[in-house]
Design an enzyme around this catalytic site. Sequence first.
Site, mmCIF file in Angstrom:
data_model
loop_
_atom_site.group_PDB
_atom_site.id
_atom_site.type_symbol
_atom_site.label_atom_id
_atom_site.label_comp_id
_atom_site.label_asym_id
_atom_site.label_seq_id
_atom_site.Cartn_x
_atom_site.Cartn_y
_atom_site.Cartn_z
ATOM 1 N N HIS A 159 0.822 -1.222 0.000
ATOM 2 C CA HIS A 159 0.000 0.000 0.000
ATOM 3 C C HIS A 159 0.847 1.259 0.000
ATOM 4 O O HIS A 159 0.321 2.350 -0.182
ATOM 5 C CB HIS A 159 -0.915 0.004 1.233
ATOM 6 C CG HIS A 159 -2.044 -0.982 1.129
ATOM 7 N ND1 HIS A 159 -3.341 -0.617 0.902
ATOM 8 C CD2 HIS A 159 -2.058 -2.338 1.198
ATOM 9 C CE1 HIS A 159 -4.108 -1.685 0.840
ATOM 10 N NE2 HIS A 159 -3.355 -2.750 1.025
ATOM 11 N N ASP A 367 3.735 9.380 -0.981
ATOM 12 C CA ASP A 367 2.571 8.600 -0.557
ATOM 13 C C ASP A 367 2.320 7.495 -1.573
ATOM 14 O O ASP A 367 2.429 7.739 -2.782
ATOM 15 C CB ASP A 367 1.331 9.507 -0.486
ATOM 16 C CG ASP A 367 0.410 9.101 0.648
ATOM 17 O OD1 ASP A 367 0.384 7.908 0.978
ATOM 18 O OD2 ASP A 367 -0.276 9.980 1.208
HETATM 19 O O1 F6P Z 1 -0.814 3.334 4.614
HETATM 20 C C1 F6P Z 1 -0.379 2.214 5.238
HETATM 21 C C2 F6P Z 1 -1.142 1.911 6.509
HETATM 22 O O2 F6P Z 1 -0.691 0.721 7.092
HETATM 23 C C3 F6P Z 1 -2.642 1.807 6.281
HETATM 24 O O3 F6P Z 1 -3.049 0.530 5.868
HETATM 25 C C4 F6P Z 1 -3.172 2.197 7.621
HETATM 26 O O4 F6P Z 1 -4.459 2.700 7.557
HETATM 27 C C5 F6P Z 1 -2.212 3.274 8.048
HETATM 28 O O5 F6P Z 1 -0.979 2.956 7.450
HETATM 29 C C6 F6P Z 1 -2.178 3.426 9.562
HETATM 30 O O6 F6P Z 1 -1.204 2.653 10.133
HETATM 31 P P1 F6P Z 1 -1.228 2.022 11.582
HETATM 32 O O7 F6P Z 1 -1.882 0.698 11.456
HETATM 33 O O8 F6P Z 1 0.210 1.942 11.942
HETATM 34 O O9 F6P Z 1 -2.002 2.953 12.473
#
Ligand code: F6P
Length: 481
Positions: A159, A367
Amino acid sequence: MVPRLIVVSNRVAVPDPEGPRQAGGLAVAVNAALKHRAGLWFGWSGKVSDDADRRPTDVVERRRRTFMTIDLSPTDYQEYYNGFANRVLWPILHYRVDLAEFTAVELGGYLRVNARFADALSGFLRPDDWIWVHDYHLLSLAKELRARGHDNPIGFFLHIPCPPPDILMALPQHAETMGALGHYDLVGMQTEHDAENLRHYFEQQGGRFNRSGTGFDLDGRHVQLRAFPVAIATRVYARTARSAIRSDFAGEVRDSLNGRRLILGVDRLDYSKGITHRIQGFGQFLDTYKDWRHQVTYIQVTPKSRAEVPEYADLNDSVSTLVGQINGRYGEPAWTPIRYINRAYSRASLAALYRMAAVGLVTPLRDGMNLVAKEFIAAQNPEDPGVLVLSQFAGAAEELGDGALLVNPLEAEAMAEAIDTALKMPLAERQARYRPMYRRLAANDIDRWAERFLTALNESRQPARLFDNIRQLFQARASFF
Ligand code: F6P
């Protein structure tokens, strides 16, 4: 019969039976993948417990889906999540080698948790299940599953961005993590640019690519590598925005603006999002385009995240200080230029804010995709759309670059000019920019995204299956004669 789909990610969004329906980007994607298939979603419960290693996997059924979660021990949480995933992989994959804090102990914790995920999953897997693993926390999961004898089709989707090989190779012992992607059947990236970077990395690791560059052989395994830009539920989100704009919440915000134009930013508190650069850009805007003073309000919605990681705590201090400085310099008793809010809002409330905004500022330093950019467009009123100011370094720029005003977030003057251009843009131009962006997002929505990935995962195994069938045929003929 459609095979069962096992989705694996670090966090699992188990719906709260008491609470409202809420879904982040990953949950929307997983729901789309599981829409027409039996399957389950496996990952970390989000809980840390001392006896995590002895607790059985928690299995719950909600809204006709199965969710399986495990807790993490305090050591695993520290080494795997706060440590290697978020202090090494996250900064390096976002091109911030300078922020990486590597220790071998934390890499060990990361690999151990990947192995633990594999152990917990192993007993539930059937030979014909398809497995779809999400994100940077689980780079080595396929390798662990293969080591436990699972030959299922396994796909991986990253992602976040994938930088060029020079940066990837700054990752200590990168073969253990990035290199382990070679155990998947299909590796999906957000953009062509990311796929190209990973392609170069695997070439340097000895991977032999086919002519189209979409697949390679490495250590006797065949891996497909392609871009699948992640999407949103475009029409659903547009509907949400249409009704949310009539909510009490929207009414209160609108009244509070007192006729001023709304400039909006929505980001997790993360250094990759370029929040301090954006606020500086807004300061520059107030400085250069003085006539807009009193005429605009900038709302920056920024829920805190990963607060135990030191770089995030430091960022919290610098953003608060900067907001204070700009409000102090330009503010007046009857006008506060920036409203900075550290709270998370429901999808509906955010949709209302997006629709109300004259300008959406989505200016990350780097990003993977940035779904805020896509949701901002989906939420607009086609009769009177707002303008998206978008970083050239967001994955979304590959799809929205022709309609948005693209900026380099490091250039405060350019950001200031883009805000001025957006605020002055005539209706006809705003509509002409909005329409193709919306059409594209509606055509490639999250359902199509999930189907494209799963079709590619199925196809990634075709040559192998074909080969197996031919071999079986020859073996059968040999025993017949
Ligand atoms: O963008 C990557 C990501 O892992 C998303 O899937 C997730 O919403 C965001 O970062 C938040 O991350 P964390 O799980 O560390 O709060």
